[in-house]
Scaffold this motif. Sequence first.
Motif, short mmCIF file in Angstrom:
data_model
loop_
_atom_site.label_atom_id
_atom_site.label_comp_id
_atom_site.label_asym_id
_atom_site.label_seq_id
_atom_site.Cartn_x
_atom_site.Cartn_y
_atom_site.Cartn_z
N PRO A 57 0.82 -1.21 0.00
CA PRO A 57 0.00 0.00 0.00
C PRO A 57 0.86 1.26 0.00
CG PRO A 57 0.03 -1.00 2.18
CD PRO A 57 0.72 -1.96 1.26
N PRO A 58 0.25 2.41 -0.29
CA PRO A 58 1.03 3.66 -0.28
C PRO A 58 1.69 3.89 1.08
CG PRO A 58 -1.12 4.01 -1.29
CD PRO A 58 -1.15 2.63 -0.69
N GLY A 59 2.92 4.42 1.04
CA GLY A 59 3.60 4.82 2.26
C GLY A 59 4.08 3.69 3.13
N CYS A 60 4.30 2.51 2.56
CA CYS A 60 4.77 1.38 3.38
C CYS A 60 6.28 1.19 3.27
CB CYS A 60 4.04 0.09 2.99
SG CYS A 60 4.48 -0.55 1.36
N GLY A 61 6.95 1.97 2.41
CA GLY A 61 8.40 1.91 2.32
C GLY A 61 8.97 1.38 1.02
#
Length: 442
Positions: free
Chosen positions: A58-62
């Motif tokens: 998902p977005p922003g997971c690294g």
Amino acid sequence: MDLFDQALDQNSHKPLAERSRPQSFDEVLGQAQWLSPQSPWRRRLEGGRLQSLILWGPPGCGKTSLAQILLKRPDVYGQKVHAVDTGAKDLKALCEASRDRLRQGLTPTLLFIDEIHRLNRAQQDVLLAALEAGHIYLVGATTENPSHALNPALISRVQVLPLERLSDSVLQQIGERALRPHSQLLSRLNPAAWTAILTQADGDARRLLNALEALIADHELHPSDAPYETQRLAEIWGQGAIAFDRDGDHHHDLISALIKSIRGSDPDAAVYYLARLIRGGENPEFLARRLMILASEDIGNADPRALSVAVACAHAAERIGWPEARIIFSQTVIYLASAPKSNAAYLAIDAALAEVDRSGSLPVPLAFRSSKTALSKSLGFGRDYKYAHEGDRGFVPQTFLPEALASKTFVELKARGFEKNMQDYLNWMRRPPSASEDEAKS
């Protein structure tokens, strides 16, 4: 001062999310299944066993942070492109340049393609030969399920690393680390403030850091030792949008969860996923269509009213629109989730279609063919047909199926809801009359 703190202090003109990127695997918070020191994957990678990867999460997971750490490896020549800005011609040129580097005895190329799912099928195919020949290592980042978004031939040449949504505890660690240079602001964040911050982040480290950057700016304009109140935080951020993509995994996963919650007779979960879809801006027409399908597929004649309720919901939602249509959808979802369930109609039509595919156009028995014309009557069409209403129970035993299928059964009604009544009625109608019924008739 470690590399992370140096990055925070330097390039202060960059967004906090960019300055806060980890500089090594040891600085990455989260994704321990891949990045802990004991992880076999990390051990192989640090032992020189580089391989092509698809980072899926998902977005922003690294994903981008991991890719950028890989790009810094001394044993590769790092190249980064974004799928939106890259065509087949560009990819071909990158692959040819990578091949030439190897011929010159230089380090291999590691090509990072951000949002790789945005490459079309032809563009993805350009990479296949270079991957097969070992001319490049590929690292792709995507929020979309690779099995949906990428060519099977490409997936077969890479390892897919599924990354998880970041937990609130990990996000708070990321936030506290990013606020090290802002100790006074950090002291203003009590547990209630952190709860609001983590809710705003919604599992996305980038959203977390953007929210904190807004707090940094507010604190610099209005310095204070007073704790941040949740009302003040809401004023600073405005209303955040939850993660959703009408064409992506969030869309498919939430619709799937809604349907399965209704099928599983859990109205609480069904209303929750409905709320997620509404907040995400789901198309009400699509939602109504799925509920109409479900009303027949999963409820059917166990509650024949379910389809009428779903159809009425579709018409009402079309006339009313958001936001009031949320009430119509809520009523419908609760009704469908609470209704008795049967998939008999779904199974019956699929079984019948399979039989048609298997046995083809079997002849209809003569008794049930249309006898509208003199020719058809002369051929015996309709001759032995028995009019059902002449039977005492509105039923006369006859074999309606083609002769080759005379003993075939397609419909298996469930012993629940209205389908139990239907089965009881069919059993009664087909049962031979009792002696008392015969006496009453005479």
